[in-house]
Write a protein that holds these residues in place. Sequence first.
Motif: not given
Lengths: 207, 204
Positions: B41, B43-44, B116, B191, B195
């Motif tokens: 993800s 945040s990872t 991010c 991804l 987003k």
Amino acid sequence: MQNAKDNQIAKCHECNLLISVKQDVKRQRCPRCFTRVHFRIPRSIQKTWAYLISAAIMMIPANFLPISTLTSTGQETPDTIMSGTIALAQSDNLGIAIIIFVASILVPLFKIIGLMLILLSVQNKIFISAKRKLLLFNAIHWIGKWSIMDLFVISIMVAVINRGNLLSVDPGYGATCFGLVVVLTILAAESFDTRLIWDLNHKNERK
Amino acid sequence: MSNISVCNKCDLIVDHIAIAKNKHAHCPRCNSLLYTNTLFSISTILALSITGLILVVIANVFPMFTITMLGVEDSATLIQGAWVLFQKKFYFVGLLVIFCSFIAPFLFLSCLAQVCLLLLTKRNTPQLILLLKLVNFFTEWSMLEVYLVSFLIAVFKLSDIADIEFQLGLLSFVSLMFISSLIMYGLNLELFWQKMEKNAKRER
């Protein structure tokens, strides 16, 4: 089996978005990342040839000019890639000698010759099956960065062995040429479009 | 066009089928990877890239190893190697070495962390697209694993003529290499692009 290009679908080179392209629209841009949209990398074969030929020419000075010079108690011994490898092999470091030999002599040669074979085959000069071509290209792409190893080793040696006339290592102009070979072969692999391999298959099947 | 996907390597149109977690979809014609479902993800990735950035600092502040030769003790950091090449007027080689071993991995991590943060805080600045493109570019040129192998070779060569002691810098460099490999393995930029698009639509 349907190619995306035949169905007017282009894949954005930067962000991988699928875009339906109308034939008449030239210079279309990707709606997501605003990169120019192309079906294939423009002039891919020309660019790859140009990089490859320059790399092949640079291979000559890279291998014959000294890549580093060892100064020991005032005596200077310049080393080319090959003589450095032989010296390593003779001083019982056979393993390292093999690694250096593979990374800085075999890998660049393999990359240049392999890409040339793929290009000739795409231009219908020689025959190699499509699967083999892609396998060869993937190998070249993967192994690409490892040929820079010798330059990293030199940079570490130069930094730590620095005792003036007693003992020191200096870089030589062969290192600059070798660096150019590495960069040029990486750029060559980058500018080749693997989809051209399958376009050729497509054309041959229709004949 | 979400029901189809196109192979990057051979341009084949394939039906896009949902796949189970930790599975990969391969192209039926050329066997290249089409898409995966093993993704970290955002945040990872953020956590990993910040860890990486801290390790970059440690790896460059502390020496990788100290060397005792001809009775003199000396130590070397990552950047020093390239810097000496600059001093000896080998600008191209110095630039190449410092770019592949330091600048590219560092900018890769810092661009990724910024991306991010921007995505998670739903801020859609115009730089976001540029940053994502840069991340794409720096993955090609970051050569940490090659540098580590070269480092080991240099140590082997030096061990004949000098005494070598490993230092903290090496430890954090090795960890940095593992973190960056982990990011490369689990990073799925698709991804990120999706987003970004979603955030952009919300703003309008």
